[in-house]
Motif scaffolding. Structure first.
Motif, PDB file in Angstrom:
ATOM      1  N   LEU A  58       0.734  -1.109   0.023  1.00  0.00           N
ATOM      2  CA  LEU A  58       0.079   0.003  -0.007  1.00  0.00           C
ATOM      3  C   LEU A  58       0.941   1.359  -0.060  1.00  0.00           C
ATOM      4  CD1 LEU A  58      -2.716   1.618   0.242  1.00  0.00           C
ATOM      5  CD2 LEU A  58      -2.561   1.250   2.536  1.00  0.00           C
ATOM      6  N   ALA A  59       1.989   1.454   0.721  1.00  0.00           N
ATOM      7  CA  ALA A  59       2.768   2.348   0.837  1.00  0.00           C
ATOM      8  C   ALA A  59       3.615   2.532  -0.432  1.00  0.00           C
ATOM      9  CB  ALA A  59       3.702   2.266   1.808  1.00  0.00           C
ATOM     10  N   GLN A  60       3.804   1.517  -1.283  1.00  0.00           N
ATOM     11  CA  GLN A  60       4.547   1.403  -2.383  1.00  0.00           C
ATOM     12  C   GLN A  60       3.617   2.168  -3.590  1.00  0.00           C
ATOM     13  OE1 GLN A  60       5.586  -2.702  -3.308  1.00  0.00           O
ATOM     14  NE2 GLN A  60       7.118  -2.912  -1.931  1.00  0.00           N
ATOM     15  N   LEU A  61       2.471   1.673  -3.556  1.00  0.00           N
ATOM     16  CA  LEU A  61       1.564   2.201  -4.310  1.00  0.00           C
ATOM     17  C   LEU A  61       1.233   3.755  -4.142  1.00  0.00           C
ATOM     18  CD1 LEU A  61      -0.612   1.950  -6.521  1.00  0.00           C
ATOM     19  CD2 LEU A  61      -2.500   1.185  -4.754  1.00  0.00           C
ATOM     20  N   GLN A  62       1.289   4.285  -2.945  1.00  0.00           N
ATOM     21  CA  GLN A  62       1.256   5.587  -2.549  1.00  0.00           C
ATOM     22  C   GLN A  62       2.409   6.385  -3.111  1.00  0.00           C
ATOM     23  OE1 GLN A  62       0.528   4.895   1.725  1.00  0.00           O
ATOM     24  NE2 GLN A  62      -1.010   6.438   1.570  1.00  0.00           N
ATOM     25  N   LEU A  63       3.603   6.025  -2.885  1.00  0.00           N
ATOM     26  CA  LEU A  63       4.385   6.443  -3.561  1.00  0.00           C
ATOM     27  C   LEU A  63       4.576   6.394  -5.158  1.00  0.00           C
ATOM     28  CD1 LEU A  63       7.476   5.020  -1.278  1.00  0.00           C
ATOM     29  CD2 LEU A  63       6.720   7.345  -1.391  1.00  0.00           C
ATOM     30  N   ILE A  64       4.234   5.644  -5.682  1.00  0.00           N
ATOM     31  CA  ILE A  64       3.884   5.587  -7.108  1.00  0.00           C
ATOM     32  C   ILE A  64       3.007   6.731  -7.508  1.00  0.00           C
ATOM     33  CG2 ILE A  64       3.152   4.294  -9.219  1.00  0.00           C
ATOM     34  CD1 ILE A  64       6.070   3.534  -8.109  1.00  0.00           C
ATOM     35  N   VAL A  65       1.800   6.817  -6.866  1.00  0.00           N
ATOM     36  CA  VAL A  65       0.874   7.529  -7.241  1.00  0.00           C
ATOM     37  C   VAL A  65       1.467   9.071  -7.022  1.00  0.00           C
ATOM     38  CG1 VAL A  65      -1.172   8.473  -6.438  1.00  0.00           C
ATOM     39  CG2 VAL A  65      -1.089   6.072  -6.990  1.00  0.00           C
ATOM     40  N   MET A  66       2.367   9.247  -5.750  1.00  0.00           N
ATOM     41  CA  MET A  66       2.578  10.594  -5.522  1.00  0.00           C
ATOM     42  C   MET A  66       3.848  11.064  -6.504  1.00  0.00           C
ATOM     43  SD  MET A  66       2.999  10.406  -1.538  1.00  0.00           S
ATOM     44  CE  MET A  66       3.991  11.737  -1.187  1.00  0.00           C
ATOM     45  N   ALA A  67       4.551  10.116  -7.206  1.00  0.00           N
ATOM     46  CA  ALA A  67       5.407  10.387  -8.214  1.00  0.00           C
ATOM     47  C   ALA A  67       4.924  10.614  -9.308  1.00  0.00           C
ATOM     48  CB  ALA A  67       6.237   8.971  -8.575  1.00  0.00           C
ATOM     49  N   GLU A  68       3.732  10.174  -9.579  1.00  0.00           N
ATOM     50  CA  GLU A  68       2.983  10.395 -10.812  1.00  0.00           C
ATOM     51  C   GLU A  68       2.444  11.821 -10.779  1.00  0.00           C
ATOM     52  OE1 GLU A  68       1.660   5.961 -12.512  1.00  0.00           O
ATOM     53  OE2 GLU A  68       0.354   6.851 -11.274  1.00  0.00           O
ATOM     54  N   ASN A  69       1.792  12.012  -9.523  1.00  0.00           N
ATOM     55  CA  ASN A  69       1.179  13.366  -9.347  1.00  0.00           C
ATOM     56  C   ASN A  69       2.312  14.565  -9.504  1.00  0.00           C
ATOM     57  OD1 ASN A  69      -1.355  12.349  -9.541  1.00  0.00           O
ATOM     58  ND2 ASN A  69      -1.486  12.102  -7.476  1.00  0.00           N
ATOM     59  N   GLU A  70       3.315  14.343  -8.669  1.00  0.00           N
ATOM     60  CA  GLU A  70       4.453  15.472  -8.174  1.00  0.00           C
ATOM     61  C   GLU A  70       5.410  15.441  -9.279  1.00  0.00           C
ATOM     62  OE1 GLU A  70       5.629  15.277  -4.274  1.00  0.00           O
ATOM     63  OE2 GLU A  70       3.226  14.905  -3.580  1.00  0.00           O
ATOM     64  N   LEU A  71       5.777  14.284  -9.848  1.00  0.00           N
ATOM     65  CA  LEU A  71       7.044  14.317 -10.839  1.00  0.00           C
ATOM     66  C   LEU A  71       6.517  14.121 -12.436  1.00  0.00           C
ATOM     67  CD1 LEU A  71       9.501  12.011  -8.804  1.00  0.00           C
ATOM     68  CD2 LEU A  71       9.188  14.632  -8.897  1.00  0.00           C
ATOM     69  N   GLY A  72       5.363  13.787 -12.525  1.00  0.00           N
ATOM     70  CA  GLY A  72       5.019  13.795 -13.998  1.00  0.00           C
ATOM     71  C   GLY A  72       5.209  12.539 -14.419  1.00  0.00           C
ATOM     72  N   ALA A  73       5.275  11.530 -13.543  1.00  0.00           N
ATOM     73  CA  ALA A  73       5.693  10.104 -14.119  1.00  0.00           C
ATOM     74  C   ALA A  73       4.477   9.581 -14.623  1.00  0.00           C
ATOM     75  CB  ALA A  73       6.447   9.291 -13.153  1.00  0.00           C
ATOM     76  N   SER A  74       4.547   8.801 -15.623  1.00  0.00           N
ATOM     77  CA  SER A  74       3.394   7.886 -16.144  1.00  0.00           C
ATOM     78  C   SER A  74       4.137   6.399 -16.045  1.00  0.00           C
ATOM     79  CB  SER A  74       3.076   8.055 -17.356  1.00  0.00           C
ATOM     80  OG  SER A  74       1.945   7.272 -17.810  1.00  0.00           O
ATOM     81  N   ILE A  75       3.511   5.715 -14.667  1.00  0.00           N
ATOM     82  CA  ILE A  75       4.419   4.412 -14.723  1.00  0.00           C
ATOM     83  C   ILE A  75       3.309   3.248 -14.777  1.00  0.00           C
ATOM     84  CG2 ILE A  75       5.567   2.881 -12.698  1.00  0.00           C
ATOM     85  CD1 ILE A  75       6.476   5.657 -11.444  1.00  0.00           C
ATOM     86  N   PRO A  76       3.733   2.490 -15.671  1.00  0.00           N
ATOM     87  CA  PRO A  76       2.726   1.432 -16.087  1.00  0.00           C
ATOM     88  C   PRO A  76       2.613   0.390 -15.050  1.00  0.00           C
ATOM     89  CG  PRO A  76       4.510   1.386 -17.511  1.00  0.00           C
ATOM     90  CD  PRO A  76       4.756   2.426 -16.649  1.00  0.00           C
ATOM     91  N   ASP A  77       1.535  -0.470 -14.814  1.00  0.00           N
ATOM     92  CA  ASP A  77       1.276  -1.487 -14.022  1.00  0.00           C
ATOM     93  C   ASP A  77       2.559  -2.545 -14.322  1.00  0.00           C
ATOM     94  OD1 ASP A  77      -0.796  -0.144 -12.679  1.00  0.00           O
ATOM     95  OD2 ASP A  77      -2.184  -1.520 -13.606  1.00  0.00           O
TER      96      ASP A  77
END
Length: 89
Positions: free
Chosen positions: A44-63
């Motif tokens: 869950l914390a990993q997913l939170q970090l990924i979502v934050m990276a997508e929102n804050e860093l402009g990353a688009s990380i595929p599953d």
């Protein structure tokens, strides 16, 4: 911090700050080799970090990139974020 202010070299620092804010992990306990499991970071914390990276860093990380290898350590997570930072649709 804006997207323009975040260089690939500072993705690790971004992770350190957010791990401290999100999980209370002190920055001095974090190194690139720190594994997420050793730090007590669950899926869950990993997913939170990924979502934050997508929102804050402009990353688009595929599953498909969310593998055990890519989520093994802070170094591999940072590299994964960097790989997908400039690939937003």
């Amino acid at each position: 911090m804006t997207l323009e202010e975040i260089s690939p070299d500072s993705t690790f620092n971004w992770l350190k700050k957010n791990m401290q804010d999100l999980l209370g992990v002190p920055p001095e306990k974090l190194s690139p080799a720190s594994t997420l499991a050793d730090l007590g970071i669950d899926s869950l914390a990993q997913l939170q970090l990924i979502v934050m990276a997508e929102n804050e860093l402009g990353a688009s990380i595929p599953d498909s990139a969310l593998t055990q290898i890519n989520l093994h350590s802070l170094e591999t997570l940072s590299a994964t974020i960097d790989t997908y930072r400039n690939q937003c649709p």
